[in-house]
Design an enzyme around this catalytic site. Sequence first.
Site, PDB file in Angstrom:
ATOM      1  N   CYS A  12       0.870  -1.171   0.000  1.00 47.11           N
ATOM      2  CA  CYS A  12       0.000   0.000   0.000  1.00 47.11           C
ATOM      3  C   CYS A  12       0.912   1.229   0.000  1.00 47.11           C
ATOM      4  CB  CYS A  12      -0.997  -0.010   1.155  1.00 47.11           C
ATOM      5  SG  CYS A  12      -0.305   0.142   2.800  1.00 47.11           S
ATOM      6  N   CYS A  86      -1.685   1.564  -4.268  1.00 44.18           N
ATOM      7  CA  CYS A  86      -0.381   2.169  -4.584  1.00 44.18           C
ATOM      8  C   CYS A  86      -0.307   2.582  -6.054  1.00 44.18           C
ATOM      9  CB  CYS A  86       0.786   1.271  -4.196  1.00 44.18           C
ATOM     10  SG  CYS A  86       1.006  -0.202  -5.200  1.00 44.18           S
ATOM     11  N   CYS A  90       3.869   0.374  -8.246  1.00 41.29           N
ATOM     12  CA  CYS A  90       4.334  -0.983  -7.995  1.00 41.29           C
ATOM     13  C   CYS A  90       4.984  -1.534  -9.255  1.00 41.29           C
ATOM     14  CB  CYS A  90       3.164  -1.867  -7.585  1.00 41.29           C
ATOM     15  SG  CYS A  90       3.686  -3.490  -7.029  1.00 41.29           S
TER      16      CYS A  90
END
Length: 140
Positions: A12, A86, A90
């Site tokens: 996150c 996120c 990522c």
Amino acid sequence: MSDSITEVLFVCIHNAGRSQMAAALLDHHGAGRVVVRSAGSQPADQLNPAVVEAMAELGLDISKEFPKPLTDDAVKASDVVITMGCGDECPYYPGKQYLDWKLEDPAGQGIDAVRPIRDEIDTRVRALLAELVPSTDPVN
């Protein structure tokens, strides 16, 4: 998945709430049958105190945990990467299973708002564990 132990990474933004709860719950329910990590794309300085309290209500002490930065190595080592808000931060590697869990962010919220988020994560973690380790009897 192969016969080796599946490695799961929860990501996150701050690694102070959702991903920490998910990691603790999967580690607990998985009981050594999965390897669990968590990280944040922009790690906070400390865990959300309401998250620590909500997990303590379940008998899980995460007070000694701390937000960790997301690294390429953590993603590369994982079989399953679960993102929780996120976005595009990522890294993507072929051959990994990616899931995106849309969950409310507990940042800045009190315990009463965190409990339902924790419970939703617990439900999702149990379903994930049943997929990753299908021969598993339900664990409480």
